[in-house]
Write a protein that holds these residues in place. Structure first.
Motif, PDB file in Angstrom:
ATOM      1  N   ALA A  19       1.085  -1.110  -0.178  1.00 36.03           N
ATOM      2  CA  ALA A  19      -0.058   0.102   0.133  1.00 36.03           C
ATOM      3  C   ALA A  19       0.895   1.060   0.137  1.00 36.03           C
ATOM      4  CB  ALA A  19      -1.012  -0.039   1.176  1.00 36.03           C
ATOM      5  N   ILE A  20       1.710   1.350   0.717  1.00 35.84           N
ATOM      6  CA  ILE A  20       2.714   1.971   1.257  1.00 35.84           C
ATOM      7  C   ILE A  20       3.463   2.350  -0.204  1.00 35.84           C
ATOM      8  CG2 ILE A  20       4.885   2.891   2.223  1.00 35.84           C
ATOM      9  CD1 ILE A  20       4.049   1.764   4.260  1.00 35.84           C
ATOM     10  N   ASN A  21       3.706   1.416  -0.976  1.00 32.44           N
ATOM     11  CA  ASN A  21       4.776   1.493  -2.488  1.00 32.44           C
ATOM     12  C   ASN A  21       3.859   1.705  -3.371  1.00 32.44           C
ATOM     13  OD1 ASN A  21       8.068   1.087  -2.251  1.00 32.44           O
ATOM     14  ND2 ASN A  21       6.967  -0.090  -0.398  1.00 32.44           N
ATOM     15  N   SER A  22       2.009   2.324  -3.427  1.00 37.75           N
ATOM     16  CA  SER A  22       1.115   1.802  -4.443  1.00 37.75           C
ATOM     17  C   SER A  22       1.396   3.397  -4.933  1.00 37.75           C
ATOM     18  CB  SER A  22       0.052   1.575  -4.108  1.00 37.75           C
ATOM     19  OG  SER A  22      -1.188   1.907  -5.200  1.00 37.75           O
ATOM     20  N   ASN A  23       0.972   3.389  -6.365  1.00 42.04           N
ATOM     21  CA  ASN A  23       0.834   4.553  -6.585  1.00 42.04           C
ATOM     22  C   ASN A  23      -0.498   5.554  -7.492  1.00 42.04           C
ATOM     23  OD1 ASN A  23       3.737   5.861  -6.678  1.00 42.04           O
ATOM     24  ND2 ASN A  23       4.177   5.294  -8.746  1.00 42.04           N
ATOM     25  N   TYR A  24      -0.984   4.298  -6.644  1.00 42.24           N
ATOM     26  CA  TYR A  24      -2.754   4.487  -7.039  1.00 42.24           C
ATOM     27  C   TYR A  24      -4.301   5.802  -5.913  1.00 42.24           C
ATOM     28  CZ  TYR A  24      -2.204   1.152 -10.356  1.00 42.24           C
ATOM     29  OH  TYR A  24      -1.833  -0.576 -10.816  1.00 42.24           O
ATOM     30  N   GLN A  25      -4.333   6.283  -7.154  1.00 35.12           N
ATOM     31  CA  GLN A  25      -5.342   7.153  -6.087  1.00 35.12           C
ATOM     32  C   GLN A  25      -5.988   6.338  -5.007  1.00 35.12           C
ATOM     33  OE1 GLN A  25      -8.130   9.629  -8.145  1.00 35.12           O
ATOM     34  NE2 GLN A  25      -8.832  10.787  -6.603  1.00 35.12           N
ATOM     35  N   TYR A  26      -6.489   5.031  -5.115  1.00 40.63           N
ATOM     36  CA  TYR A  26      -7.765   4.577  -4.168  1.00 40.63           C
ATOM     37  C   TYR A  26      -7.380   3.102  -4.348  1.00 40.63           C
ATOM     38  CZ  TYR A  26     -10.983   7.570  -6.138  1.00 40.63           C
ATOM     39  OH  TYR A  26     -11.168   9.131  -6.969  1.00 40.63           O
ATOM     40  N   ILE A  27      -7.002   2.742  -3.234  1.00 44.28           N
ATOM     41  CA  ILE A  27      -6.189   1.257  -2.779  1.00 44.28           C
ATOM     42  C   ILE A  27      -7.665   0.690  -2.143  1.00 44.28           C
ATOM     43  CG2 ILE A  27      -4.342  -0.139  -1.533  1.00 44.28           C
ATOM     44  CD1 ILE A  27      -2.893   2.255  -1.913  1.00 44.28           C
ATOM     45  N   VAL A  28      -7.449  -0.408  -2.408  1.00 45.03           N
ATOM     46  CA  VAL A  28      -8.409  -1.309  -1.433  1.00 45.03           C
ATOM     47  C   VAL A  28      -7.886  -3.277  -1.026  1.00 45.03           C
ATOM     48  CG1 VAL A  28     -10.394  -3.403  -1.838  1.00 45.03           C
ATOM     49  CG2 VAL A  28     -10.132  -1.265  -2.877  1.00 45.03           C
ATOM     50  N   VAL A  29      -8.245  -3.250   0.173  1.00 46.85           N
ATOM     51  CA  VAL A  29      -7.202  -4.345   0.288  1.00 46.85           C
ATOM     52  C   VAL A  29      -8.775  -4.945   1.289  1.00 46.85           C
ATOM     53  CG1 VAL A  29      -5.900  -5.045   2.908  1.00 46.85           C
ATOM     54  CG2 VAL A  29      -5.389  -2.676   1.742  1.00 46.85           C
ATOM     55  N   SER A  30      -7.947  -6.560   1.044  1.00 46.50           N
ATOM     56  CA  SER A  30      -8.978  -7.119   1.479  1.00 46.50           C
ATOM     57  C   SER A  30      -8.298  -8.317   3.250  1.00 46.50           C
ATOM     58  CB  SER A  30     -10.182  -8.082   0.291  1.00 46.50           C
ATOM     59  OG  SER A  30     -11.217  -9.216   0.811  1.00 46.50           O
ATOM     60  N   SER A  31      -9.340  -8.554   3.943  1.00 44.75           N
ATOM     61  CA  SER A  31      -8.382  -9.011   4.727  1.00 44.75           C
ATOM     62  C   SER A  31      -9.415  -9.565   5.725  1.00 44.75           C
ATOM     63  CB  SER A  31      -7.317  -8.188   6.323  1.00 44.75           C
ATOM     64  OG  SER A  31      -6.594  -9.185   7.305  1.00 44.75           O
ATOM     65  N   ARG A  32      -9.625 -10.315   6.347  1.00 45.67           N
ATOM     66  CA  ARG A  32     -10.498 -10.513   7.469  1.00 45.67           C
ATOM     67  C   ARG A  32      -9.828 -10.415   8.838  1.00 45.67           C
ATOM     68  NH1 ARG A  32     -12.986 -16.459   7.365  1.00 45.67           N
ATOM     69  NH2 ARG A  32     -11.126 -17.084   6.698  1.00 45.67           N
TER      70      ARG A  32
ATOM     71  N   HIS B 271      -1.015   8.248   5.804  1.00 43.42           N
ATOM     72  CA  HIS B 271      -0.570   8.947   5.870  1.00 43.42           C
ATOM     73  C   HIS B 271       1.010   9.633   4.967  1.00 43.42           C
ATOM     74  CE1 HIS B 271       2.519   7.663   8.896  1.00 43.42           C
ATOM     75  NE2 HIS B 271       3.247   8.174   8.959  1.00 43.42           N
ATOM     76  N   LYS B 272       1.451   7.349   5.010  1.00 51.00           N
ATOM     77  CA  LYS B 272       2.474   7.290   4.203  1.00 51.00           C
ATOM     78  C   LYS B 272       2.033   6.895   3.022  1.00 51.00           C
ATOM     79  CE  LYS B 272       5.178   5.554   8.663  1.00 51.00           C
ATOM     80  NZ  LYS B 272       5.818   3.705   8.710  1.00 51.00           N
ATOM     81  N   THR B 273       1.265   6.381   2.407  1.00 55.76           N
ATOM     82  CA  THR B 273       0.852   6.386   0.979  1.00 55.76           C
ATOM     83  C   THR B 273       0.405   7.202  -0.262  1.00 55.76           C
ATOM     84  OG1 THR B 273      -1.996   6.240   1.901  1.00 55.76           O
ATOM     85  CG2 THR B 273      -0.931   3.907   2.252  1.00 55.76           C
ATOM     86  N   ASN B 274       0.283   6.974  -1.427  1.00 55.91           N
ATOM     87  CA  ASN B 274       0.027   7.941  -2.057  1.00 55.91           C
ATOM     88  C   ASN B 274      -1.366   8.383  -1.859  1.00 55.91           C
ATOM     89  OD1 ASN B 274       2.600   8.760  -2.530  1.00 55.91           O
ATOM     90  ND2 ASN B 274       2.908   6.939  -3.269  1.00 55.91           N
ATOM     91  N   CYS B 275      -2.287   8.047  -1.361  1.00 54.17           N
ATOM     92  CA  CYS B 275      -3.622   7.658  -2.586  1.00 54.17           C
ATOM     93  C   CYS B 275      -4.724   8.146  -1.472  1.00 54.17           C
ATOM     94  CB  CYS B 275      -4.612   6.388  -2.520  1.00 54.17           C
ATOM     95  SG  CYS B 275      -3.930   5.703  -0.138  1.00 54.17           S
ATOM     96  N   THR B 276      -5.283   8.688  -1.646  1.00 49.54           N
ATOM     97  CA  THR B 276      -6.710   9.733  -1.580  1.00 49.54           C
ATOM     98  C   THR B 276      -7.534   9.233  -0.632  1.00 49.54           C
ATOM     99  OG1 THR B 276      -8.268  10.117  -2.835  1.00 49.54           O
ATOM    100  CG2 THR B 276      -6.455  11.345  -3.039  1.00 49.54           C
ATOM    101  N   GLU B 277      -7.947   7.660  -0.707  1.00 51.53           N
ATOM    102  CA  GLU B 277      -8.883   6.540  -0.706  1.00 51.53           C
ATOM    103  C   GLU B 277      -8.123   5.162  -0.341  1.00 51.53           C
ATOM    104  OE1 GLU B 277     -13.002   6.695  -2.025  1.00 51.53           O
ATOM    105  OE2 GLU B 277     -13.037   8.896  -2.186  1.00 51.53           O
ATOM    106  N   LEU B 278      -8.288   5.155   1.258  1.00 50.35           N
ATOM    107  CA  LEU B 278      -8.323   3.853   1.443  1.00 50.35           C
ATOM    108  C   LEU B 278      -9.017   2.762   2.115  1.00 50.35           C
ATOM    109  CD1 LEU B 278      -5.671   1.716   1.479  1.00 50.35           C
ATOM    110  CD2 LEU B 278      -5.225   2.795   3.414  1.00 50.35           C
ATOM    111  N   TRP B 279      -9.501   1.995   0.792  1.00 56.79           N
ATOM    112  CA  TRP B 279     -10.776   0.617   1.593  1.00 56.79           C
ATOM    113  C   TRP B 279      -9.813  -0.815   2.115  1.00 56.79           C
ATOM    114  CZ3 TRP B 279     -15.699   2.663   0.754  1.00 56.79           C
ATOM    115  CH2 TRP B 279     -15.836   3.745  -0.396  1.00 56.79           C
ATOM    116  N   MET B 280     -10.616  -1.179   3.082  1.00 59.27           N
ATOM    117  CA  MET B 280     -10.817  -2.414   3.864  1.00 59.27           C
ATOM    118  C   MET B 280     -12.107  -3.083   4.042  1.00 59.27           C
ATOM    119  SD  MET B 280      -8.737  -3.753   7.196  1.00 59.27           S
ATOM    120  CE  MET B 280      -9.270  -5.246   7.079  1.00 59.27           C
ATOM    121  N   MET B 281     -11.961  -4.058   3.114  1.00 56.15           N
ATOM    122  CA  MET B 281     -13.569  -4.955   3.423  1.00 56.15           C
ATOM    123  C   MET B 281     -12.679  -6.414   4.070  1.00 56.15           C
ATOM    124  SD  MET B 281     -14.378  -5.341  -0.445  1.00 56.15           S
ATOM    125  CE  MET B 281     -12.645  -6.707  -0.852  1.00 56.15           C
ATOM    126  N   SER B 282     -13.317  -6.477   5.074  1.00 54.83           N
ATOM    127  CA  SER B 282     -13.140  -7.581   6.946  1.00 54.83           C
ATOM    128  C   SER B 282     -14.452  -8.259   6.388  1.00 54.83           C
ATOM    129  CB  SER B 282     -13.149  -6.641   7.383  1.00 54.83           C
ATOM    130  OG  SER B 282     -12.690  -7.476   8.308  1.00 54.83           O
TER     131      SER B 282
END
Length: 135
Positions: free
Chosen positions: A85-98, A111-122
């Motif tokens: 996630a930190i090394n991604s250049n995407y504006q939107y990141i989606v992480v799926s984890s239980r 704050h270390k990511t380059n994204c404006t929206e970070l989504w997590m599905m759990s």
């Protein structure tokens, strides 16, 4: 011991016993990672790490992505997700984890990511939770 090296090989009847053997688990992870590489949809990026025979191998479905900073020998997938996630250049990141630990790690490192929206599905299919962090 059973080697699953092709999609036509039936899965073991006793999954717990099969996954308890480290060699089986390692070979199955390699099989799944290889299949994901072969079947990656062209419209999204998939980054794979830690599931190949070479534990430092990192693969991206986009040829333009530099994966050199994603190589890691960390055993915990939780911390690998954060690294990606930190090394991604995407504006939107989606992480799926239980695992709720991932939610805490994502919140801390947002704050270390380059994204404006970070989504997590759990959660599970029956009890799905979705979290959003935004700038």
């Amino acid at each position: 011991r059973k080697i699953i090296e092709h999609p036509d090989v039936p899965l073991p009847a006793n999954w717990s016993n099969y996954m308890a053997l480290p060699e089986n688990k390692s070979e199955y992870e390699n099989f799944l990672s290889t299949q994901l590489k072969l079947c990656a949809p062209p419209n999204i990026e998939i980054v794979l790490a830690g599931g190949f025979t070479d534990e430092l191998e990192v693969w991206s479905s986009k040829d333009t992505t530099n994966t050199s900073q994603l190589s890691s020998n960390q055993e915990e997938a939780d911390t690998r997700l954060i690294l990606h996630a930190i090394n991604s250049n995407y504006q939107y990141i989606v992480v799926s984890s239980r695992d709720t630990d991932v939610l805490v790690l994502l919140a801390y490192h947002f704050h270390k990511t380059n994204c404006t929206e970070l989504w997590m599905m759990s959660g599970t299919k029956k009890n799905l939770s979705i979290y959003l962090y935004m700038i």
